[in-house]
Design an enzyme around this catalytic site. Sequence first.
Site, PDB file in Angstrom:
ATOM      1  N   ASN A 184     -32.994 -44.956   2.289  1.00 28.93           N
ATOM      2  CA  ASN A 184     -32.806 -43.561   2.725  1.00 28.93           C
ATOM      3  C   ASN A 184     -31.528 -43.437   3.535  1.00 28.93           C
ATOM      4  O   ASN A 184     -31.169 -44.322   4.321  1.00 28.93           O
ATOM      5  CB  ASN A 184     -34.033 -43.024   3.466  1.00 28.93           C
TER       6      ASN A 184
ATOM      7  N   GLU B  24     -29.642 -40.689   5.932  1.00 31.17           N
ATOM      8  CA  GLU B  24     -29.814 -39.432   6.661  1.00 31.17           C
ATOM      9  C   GLU B  24     -28.470 -38.833   7.053  1.00 31.17           C
ATOM     10  O   GLU B  24     -27.426 -39.473   6.935  1.00 31.17           O
ATOM     11  CB  GLU B  24     -30.712 -39.676   7.880  1.00 31.17           C
TER      12      GLU B  24
ATOM     13  N   CYS C 156     -33.840 -39.453   0.275  1.00 29.85           N
ATOM     14  CA  CYS C 156     -34.850 -40.518   0.304  1.00 29.85           C
ATOM     15  C   CYS C 156     -34.328 -41.775  -0.405  1.00 29.85           C
ATOM     16  O   CYS C 156     -33.465 -41.697  -1.294  1.00 29.85           O
ATOM     17  CB  CYS C 156     -36.103 -40.071  -0.431  1.00 29.85           C
TER      18      CYS C 156
ATOM     19  N   GLU D 139     -35.907 -43.557  -2.606  1.00 31.70           N
ATOM     20  CA  GLU D 139     -36.243 -43.588  -4.034  1.00 31.70           C
ATOM     21  C   GLU D 139     -35.194 -42.860  -4.863  1.00 31.70           C
ATOM     22  O   GLU D 139     -34.757 -43.341  -5.914  1.00 31.70           O
ATOM     23  CB  GLU D 139     -37.612 -42.927  -4.280  1.00 31.70           C
TER      24      GLU D 139
ATOM     25  N   CYS E 130     -42.430 -38.961  -1.616  1.00 29.15           N
ATOM     26  CA  CYS E 130     -42.557 -37.502  -1.479  1.00 29.15           C
ATOM     27  C   CYS E 130     -42.578 -36.849  -2.869  1.00 29.15           C
ATOM     28  O   CYS E 130     -42.238 -37.483  -3.880  1.00 29.15           O
ATOM     29  CB  CYS E 130     -41.413 -36.946  -0.631  1.00 29.15           C
TER      30      CYS E 130
ATOM     31  N   CYS F 166     -39.297 -36.912  -4.956  1.00 30.32           N
ATOM     32  CA  CYS F 166     -39.008 -38.221  -5.571  1.00 30.32           C
ATOM     33  C   CYS F 166     -39.912 -38.465  -6.780  1.00 30.32           C
ATOM     34  O   CYS F 166     -39.478 -39.034  -7.788  1.00 30.32           O
ATOM     35  CB  CYS F 166     -39.164 -39.338  -4.544  1.00 30.32           C
TER      36      CYS F 166
HETATM   37  N1  THU Z   1     -38.226 -40.957   3.111  1.00 28.21           N
HETATM   38  C1  THU Z   1     -37.920 -41.734   2.047  1.00 28.21           C
HETATM   39  O1  THU Z   1     -36.857 -42.357   1.976  1.00 28.21           O
HETATM   40  N2  THU Z   1     -38.822 -41.814   1.051  1.00 28.21           N
HETATM   41  C2  THU Z   1     -40.023 -41.182   1.042  1.00 28.21           C
HETATM   42  O2  THU Z   1     -40.769 -41.286   0.077  1.00 28.21           O
HETATM   43  C3  THU Z   1     -40.432 -40.371   2.180  1.00 28.21           C
HETATM   44  C4  THU Z   1     -39.431 -40.193   3.253  1.00 28.21           C
HETATM   45  C5  THU Z   1     -37.236 -40.877   4.187  1.00 28.21           C
HETATM   46  C6  THU Z   1     -36.595 -39.532   4.352  1.00 28.21           C
HETATM   47  C7  THU Z   1     -36.180 -39.593   5.799  1.00 28.21           C
HETATM   48  O3  THU Z   1     -34.939 -40.266   5.875  1.00 28.21           O
HETATM   49  C8  THU Z   1     -37.223 -40.454   6.456  1.00 28.21           C
HETATM   50  O4  THU Z   1     -37.851 -41.166   5.407  1.00 28.21           O
HETATM   51  C9  THU Z   1     -38.252 -39.696   7.243  1.00 28.21           C
HETATM   52  O5  THU Z   1     -38.863 -38.722   6.494  1.00 28.21           O
END
Ligand code: THU
Length: 172
Positions: free
Chosen positions: A77, A79, A88, A90, A127, A130
């Site tokens: 991930n 940000e 994310c 994925e 999520c 994804c």
């Molecule tokens: N996140 C992911 O990378 N994958 C997921 O399936 C759920 C959430 C990340 C997004 C964000 O950077 C952090 O987790 C918190 O939500």
Amino acid sequence: MSTLHRAKITIIDCTMNDKEIKIAYTEYDSIQQLSSQDRELAEAAIKATSRSYAPYSRFNVGAAIRLDNGEIVSGSNQENAAYPSGLCAERTAMFYASASHPENAMLSIAIAAGQNGVLLDSPATPCGACRQVMAEYQTKSGRPMSILLVGAKKIWKFSKVDDILPFIFDSL
Ligand code: THU
């Protein structure tokens, strides 16, 4: 380890109108119980958590994808100060896989999440966005994409995207 193999959505016909969906998946207690290929993919996902850029959530997610040529590509991930601009793990991994290997099917994706350098005990589940992107690439390749959700004390394996996204939207 549970014996629920061959994940597949089963529609249980309860009455004429009311239906239920049953989802099958396999649960493992540790990475050691996985096949060598799945173990390798799970380890790649765990490793990818260390490349996560998550200064805001401090939730580090890693994803690793096995392509049909045997190669593993990974993502984490990423940000951003403008929160919705982040992505994310994925989708970072899938978009990278598709952008760099457009002709190769994604046969399996492993996902792991950790905090402060420690892998979570239970699997983190992807999520909805994804899952929809997984569905797109599964449809594109015409081959099932298995999903391995990796926790330190529990691992779940689903044999295709339909099992985590029933009634997939598909306009193709
Ligand atoms: N996140 C992911 O990378 N994958 C997921 O399936 C759920 C959430 C990340 C997004 C964000 O950077 C952090 O987790 C918190 O939500």
